[in-house]
Design an enzyme around this catalytic site. Structure first.
Site, PDB file in Angstrom:
ATOM      1  N   ASN A 172     -38.895   5.462   1.104  1.00 30.77           N
ATOM      2  CA  ASN A 172     -38.862   5.046  -0.298  1.00 30.77           C
ATOM      3  C   ASN A 172     -39.789   3.853  -0.453  1.00 30.77           C
ATOM      4  O   ASN A 172     -39.419   2.714  -0.176  1.00 30.77           O
ATOM      5  CB  ASN A 172     -37.433   4.695  -0.703  1.00 30.77           C
ATOM      6  CG  ASN A 172     -36.529   5.911  -0.738  1.00 30.77           C
ATOM      7  OD1 ASN A 172     -36.611   6.728  -1.646  1.00 30.77           O
ATOM      8  ND2 ASN A 172     -35.678   6.042   0.280  1.00 30.77           N
ATOM      9  N   GLU A 173     -40.999   4.130  -0.871  1.00 31.51           N
ATOM     10  CA  GLU A 173     -42.038   3.125  -0.975  1.00 31.51           C
ATOM     11  C   GLU A 173     -41.845   2.260  -2.221  1.00 31.51           C
ATOM     12  O   GLU A 173     -41.030   2.580  -3.097  1.00 31.51           O
ATOM     13  CB  GLU A 173     -43.411   3.803  -1.022  1.00 31.51           C
ATOM     14  CG  GLU A 173     -43.739   4.656   0.189  1.00 31.51           C
ATOM     15  CD  GLU A 173     -44.116   3.828   1.419  1.00 31.51           C
ATOM     16  OE1 GLU A 173     -43.817   2.624   1.465  1.00 31.51           O
ATOM     17  OE2 GLU A 173     -44.708   4.410   2.347  1.00 31.51           O
TER      18      GLU A 173
END
Length: 647
Positions: A172-173
């Protein structure tokens, strides 16, 4: 291993709840990652046993990467030695690269099998890992089904997390939302840079991945986020003490009612209670903590040490220090003198001089100096100026290159050297056939595939030649260059074997052979691949064995720790600072240039894309600038060292 000189302050610091008032997620700090990993593994094992007694399944979310590997080692140990069964365990992994074949050396399927599943009695049908070989049009349905399988299993009892340099959890950037679910994502450039070493080049790192969403993670009944090493200190502080924001997805964990952050001393060193404990409650002051606090205040206010006033101390939570010592002037002078005494142009000691206030003793002279270099270029990158000074001042300098560094050589370098050898040995048919086979192997080699033993040897010889060239340039006798080729390193992959008795014995034998008066070793624990850390452990264990055997020469030996291309010592920790003039800075860079295979583009640049000579120059100049800003003399550059006390 004894933990050494992290950026955590020495001395007595507050540990009560008041000291954690800046922390928005409960955080436990352990002495080292092994101890912390054992505690996490113990918690997981207790959950499994509790569910077994209840006749229920334990549903566990798992992570990959270097952070959780020791946890998995302990779980395997519990299974083998304590009979811990995993038959009631259901696992869901966080993520997988896309596209990715499950048998690839980069696959998280393979990672989990090698580190955990192949060694325990978990049922195959209870293992769930995102599928990286799906057709693109099938990914959305797979992700929806992954969420449904987690729900049908009863939800995650505990989710184990690491944290990326961007603050990502799973993949999850930055920009991921709090409600995001399992999906395909595009990987951030920083994340891909951090993975580049595992894939032998950024161009081989997938641009996409399948990951659980933040929302999926947040539904777990318990979350444990782990981080080790100084390289994670900054992002841990943001995650634990910073504002909640999408640009740092880990900050979303502040919303979770049962999340805990588990770190070692190095990863927790930037937290307020560790870095600046005087800002949270009163401290019990000692000389080391006073030095750290005064240097911090000087830098904070951009005022030289001797210009600090009582009012400055009072304003920043150090009023009790002034009350104890008596005045700002007294404190300032104490710290100023202590800092000034760390500066020396004589890293081997100055003969015929008063050494009572110098970091190194004057006798014996000349000294036998042994520099341990984890890779074939760490010596000149990290302490090239000091090495040159030792040679110039007449000391007998030895360099021990602990590993071959062979995995950091590009295939093209091998071809280049083969072209030269082919022209020289045209009539040697056996050699020509060998070269032909090597060329064919490299031409058909898959990205990231392991080199043959023959090619590993060729690459090691390339780096050996470069190290010898640097030694000659610096004036070190070639006979004093010792190529240890420690066995733990020789796997042909980024992942190394645990160090063994053979590694310790090789180091022990060299120490006994040279009987140095001073040892320089890499204390750079931020090395992203862990080689520096393992090399240091080996040295410490060899020294401990010599100490137990009563080796007489040890009583007259100092051990100095330098840092490499990844991070410099904090000024407050430095016990010896060696100035480097403009001429010697150029000589140092020229010595680094001798390592041609690492020039222009290194195989493993880490999180800094600059060349190693640029990093070294900037770091050395920044150290000099900081000393000058504190009120010291102005130098071109400086190299810093911390002394390790083993006697």
């Amino acid at each position: 291993m004894t933990e050494i000189a992290s950026t955590a302050p020495h001395g007595t610091i507050p540990t009560d709840d008041e000291s954690r008032k800046f922390e928005k997620i409960p955080t436990r700090i352990y002495d080292n990652s092994d101890t912390a990993s054992f505690q996490v593994a113990t918690e997981i094992s207790q959950l499994i046993r509790q569910r077994q007694k209840q006749g229920k399944k334990a549903v566990i979310g798992l992570a990959t990467g270097s952070t959780p590997t020791k946890v998995y080692d302990f779980l395997v140990q519990f299974h083998r030695e304590e009979g811990l069964s995993f038959k009631n365990v259901v696992t869901f992994n966080l993520d997988e690269y896309y596209p990715m074949q499950p048998d690839s050396i980069h696959s998280y399927v393979r990672f989990m099998n090698e580190h955990l599943f192949d060694h325990i009695d978990i049922k195959k049908e209870n293992v769930h890992i995102p599928d990286g070989q799906l057709d693109k049009e099938d990914v959305r349905d797979f992700c929806r089904d992954y969420e449904e399988q987690i729900r049908k299993a009863g939800g995650l009892d505990i989710q184990v997390l690491g944290i990326g340099r961007t603050g990502h959890i799973g993949f999850n950037e930055p920009g991921s939302s709090l409600k995001s679910v399992t999906r395909m994502v595009r990987l951030d450039r920083v994340t891909r840079l951090d993975a580049a070493s595992d894939f032998f080049g950024l161009e081989n790192v997938p641009t996409k991945a399948i990951t659980m969403g933040v929302g999926t993670i947040m539904k777990a009944r318990r979350i444990v986020l782990m981080a080790w090493g100084e390289g994670k200190a900054g992002i841990i502080r943001q995650a634990v003490e910073g504002k909640i924001r999408e640009s740092v997805p880990a900050t979303f964990l502040q919303h979770h009612p049962n999340c805990e952050v588990i770190v070692d001393q190095a990863a927790g060193s930037a937290l307020t209670r560790m870095a600046t404990p005087w800002l949270v409650s009163e401290c019990e002051w000692n000389d080391a903590l006073i030095k750290r606090a005064v240097l911090w205040l000087s830098e904070k206010l951009d005022i030289a040490i001797l210009k600090l006033t009582n009012e400055h101390y009072n304003e920043y939570g150090m009023g009790n220090l002034v009350a104890e010592i008596g005045s700002a002037e007294h404190i300032n002078l104490q710290v100023f003198n202590a800092l000034q005494r760390t500066i020396t142009g004589w890293p081997g000691g100055k003969p015929n001089a008063d050494d009572s206030n110098r970091p190194e003793r004057r006798e014996p002279y000349p000294k036998r100096s042994l520099i341990f270099s984890p890779h074939p270029d760490d010596d000149v990158i990290s302490m090239g100026g000091t090495l040159l000074r030792l040679v110039d001042q007449g000391h007998e300098v030895h360099v021990a290159y602990q590993t071959s560094g062979n995995i950091a050589v590009f295939d093209d370098e091998v071809i280049r050297f083969l072209d030269f050898a082919t022209d020289v040995q045209k009539d040697n048919q056996a050699l020509m056939q060998q070269f032909k086979e090597v060329r064919e192997f490299l031409a058909n080699k898959e990205p990231g595939a392991v080199d043959s033993r023959e090619i590993q040897e060729f690459k090691g010889l390339i780096r050996k030649g470069e190290a010898l060239a640097a030694c000659r340039y610096c004036g070190v006798d070639e006979a004093n260059a010792h190529f240890q080729n420690l066995p733990f390193y020789e796997t042909g992959t980024v992942k190394k074997k645990p160090h063994s008795e053979a590694d310790i014995q090789i180091t022990y034998d060299l120490l006994q052979q040279i009987k140095p008066h001073q040892i320089f070793a890499a204390g750079d624990l931020s090395d992203p691949h862990g080689t520096h850390r393992v090399c240091l452990q080996i040295i410490f264990q060899a020294l401990e064995r010599l100490k137990q055997e009563g080796a007489e020469w040890l009583s007259d030996c100092y051990v100095w720790l330098y840092r490499g291309a990844w991070q410099e010592w904090d000024i407050a920790d430095m016990e010896m600072a060696v100035p480097i003039g403009p001429k010697d800075m150029e000589r140092k860079k020229n010595a680094i240039f001798k390592h041609q295979s690492q020039k222009d583009s290194a195989m493993f640049p880490g999180n800094d894309e600059r060349e190693f000579w640029q990093r070294a120059e900037q770091r050395n100049k920044e150290t000099a600038r900081k000393y000058n800003a504190l009120g010291m003399a102005e130098y071109e550059a400086m190299e810093g060292f911390v002394r390790y006390h083993f006697m």
